[in-house]
Design a protein around this motif. Sequence first.
Motif, short mmCIF file in Angstrom:
data_model
loop_
_atom_site.label_atom_id
_atom_site.label_comp_id
_atom_site.label_asym_id
_atom_site.label_seq_id
_atom_site.Cartn_x
_atom_site.Cartn_y
_atom_site.Cartn_z
N TYR A 29 11.26 13.67 5.63
CA TYR A 29 12.62 13.35 5.17
C TYR A 29 13.05 11.94 5.55
O TYR A 29 14.15 11.72 6.06
N PHE A 30 12.15 11.00 5.30
CA PHE A 30 12.46 9.60 5.61
C PHE A 30 13.62 9.10 4.76
O PHE A 30 14.39 8.25 5.20
N CYS A 31 13.76 9.67 3.55
CA CYS A 31 14.83 9.21 2.64
C CYS A 31 16.22 9.54 3.17
O CYS A 31 17.18 8.83 2.92
N ILE A 55 11.04 2.95 -3.18
CA ILE A 55 10.57 4.19 -2.55
C ILE A 55 9.85 3.80 -1.25
O ILE A 55 10.01 2.70 -0.78
N GLY A 56 9.05 4.67 -0.69
CA GLY A 56 8.34 4.33 0.55
C GLY A 56 9.28 4.34 1.74
O GLY A 56 9.23 3.47 2.62
N TYR A 57 10.15 5.34 1.77
CA TYR A 57 11.20 5.43 2.79
C TYR A 57 10.70 5.49 4.23
O TYR A 57 11.45 5.21 5.16
N CYS A 58 9.44 5.88 4.40
CA CYS A 58 8.87 5.97 5.76
C CYS A 58 8.66 4.58 6.37
O CYS A 58 8.57 4.45 7.59
N PHE A 59 8.59 3.57 5.52
CA PHE A 59 8.28 2.22 5.99
C PHE A 59 9.47 1.59 6.72
O PHE A 59 10.60 1.70 6.25
N ILE A 117 7.78 16.36 0.36
CA ILE A 117 6.34 16.45 0.11
C ILE A 117 5.55 15.36 0.84
O ILE A 117 4.36 15.16 0.56
N CYS A 118 6.19 14.68 1.77
CA CYS A 118 5.50 13.62 2.53
C CYS A 118 4.22 14.12 3.20
O CYS A 118 3.26 13.36 3.33
N GLY A 119 4.21 15.38 3.63
CA GLY A 119 3.02 15.94 4.27
C GLY A 119 1.79 15.87 3.39
O GLY A 119 0.67 15.81 3.88
N GLY A 120 1.99 15.87 2.08
CA GLY A 120 0.87 15.83 1.15
C GLY A 120 0.56 14.42 0.68
O GLY A 120 -0.31 14.22 -0.17
N CYS A 121 1.25 13.45 1.21
CA CYS A 121 1.06 12.05 0.79
C CYS A 121 -0.05 11.40 1.61
O CYS A 121 -0.11 11.60 2.82
N PRO A 122 -0.91 10.60 0.95
CA PRO A 122 -2.00 9.95 1.70
C PRO A 122 -1.52 9.03 2.83
O PRO A 122 -2.22 8.82 3.79
N ILE A 123 -0.29 8.53 2.72
CA ILE A 123 0.25 7.63 3.75
C ILE A 123 0.48 8.38 5.07
O ILE A 123 0.29 7.82 6.14
N THR A 124 0.87 9.63 4.99
CA THR A 124 1.09 10.42 6.21
C THR A 124 -0.18 10.44 7.05
O THR A 124 -0.14 10.23 8.26
N GLU A 125 -1.32 10.63 6.37
CA GLU A 125 -2.59 10.65 7.09
C GLU A 125 -3.00 9.25 7.54
O GLU A 125 -3.34 9.03 8.69
N MET A 169 0.84 -1.20 0.00
CA MET A 169 0.00 0.00 0.00
C MET A 169 0.88 1.26 0.00
O MET A 169 0.64 2.20 -0.77
N VAL A 170 1.91 1.24 0.83
CA VAL A 170 2.83 2.39 0.90
C VAL A 170 3.49 2.61 -0.46
O VAL A 170 3.54 3.72 -0.98
N LEU A 171 3.98 1.52 -1.06
CA LEU A 171 4.67 1.65 -2.35
C LEU A 171 3.75 2.18 -3.44
O LEU A 171 4.19 2.95 -4.30
N GLY A 218 -0.62 8.12 10.23
CA GLY A 218 -0.37 9.09 11.30
C GLY A 218 1.10 9.42 11.49
O GLY A 218 1.59 9.51 12.61
N LEU A 219 1.80 9.60 10.38
CA LEU A 219 3.24 9.86 10.47
C LEU A 219 3.51 11.25 11.05
O LEU A 219 2.81 12.20 10.75
N LYS A 220 4.54 11.33 11.88
CA LYS A 220 4.89 12.59 12.53
C LYS A 220 6.14 13.22 11.92
O LYS A 220 6.44 14.37 12.16
N MET A 270 1.09 4.17 -2.99
CA MET A 270 0.66 5.55 -2.75
C MET A 270 1.79 6.55 -2.65
O MET A 270 1.57 7.75 -2.71
N CYS A 271 2.99 6.08 -2.46
CA CYS A 271 4.15 6.96 -2.25
C CYS A 271 4.31 7.96 -3.39
O CYS A 271 4.27 7.59 -4.56
N ILE A 272 4.51 9.23 -3.02
CA ILE A 272 4.66 10.29 -4.02
C ILE A 272 6.10 10.82 -4.09
O ILE A 272 6.36 11.85 -4.69
N CYS A 273 7.01 10.10 -3.48
CA CYS A 273 8.42 10.54 -3.45
C CYS A 273 8.99 10.85 -4.84
O CYS A 273 9.83 11.73 -4.97
N LYS A 274 8.54 10.11 -5.85
CA LYS A 274 9.10 10.35 -7.19
C LYS A 274 8.79 11.74 -7.73
O LYS A 274 9.45 12.20 -8.65
S1 SF4 Z 1 5.01 9.52 3.51
FE1 SF4 Z 1 6.70 10.06 2.13
S2 SF4 Z 1 8.03 8.27 2.11
FE2 SF4 Z 1 6.07 7.65 2.96
S3 SF4 Z 1 4.93 6.86 1.24
FE3 SF4 Z 1 4.40 9.02 1.43
S4 SF4 Z 1 5.77 10.16 0.11
FE4 SF4 Z 1 6.62 8.10 0.38
#
Ligand code: SF4
Length: 87
Positions: free
Chosen positions: A72-74, A36-40, A56-64, A15-17, A67-69, A19-23
């Motif tokens: 710069y996971f990468c 990608i999916g460095y937060c995992f 741009i992780c703040g705008g990624c659906p995975i953050t919500e 799921m993370v991979l 509940g990521l705090k 939805m990840c928007i790191c690219k």
């Molecule tokens: S929070 Fe960041 S690292 Fe995690 S999936 Fe989203 S864009 Fe990728």
Amino acid sequence: MEEMNPEQMEEKKQMVLQMCICKNCPSFVDCSGESIGYCFPSIGKSKCIAEEKGCICGGCPITEKMGLKNTYFCTKGSEKEQMKKDM
Ligand code: SF4
Ligand code: SF4
């Protein structure tokens, strides 16, 4: 993040991979074959991304969803890794 069994872990990783928007991120560097999916937790830091040019992780659906705090996971490591440093 609560402990998960290996199956749940794999499902969540997929799921993370997906939805990840790191690219789309200004800091992103294409590291051939790197995941990608460095937060995992089982992914974590990138071997290529070194310069923090915005995150741009703040705008990624995975953050919500998860509940990521952190961000710069990468460069700083997965959510789990960064949480440990905060304690
Ligand atoms: S929070 Fe960041 S690292 Fe995690 S999936 Fe989203 S864009 Fe990728
Ligand atoms: S973790 Fe953040 S800084 Fe790193 S590539 Fe993904 S969005 Fe960009």
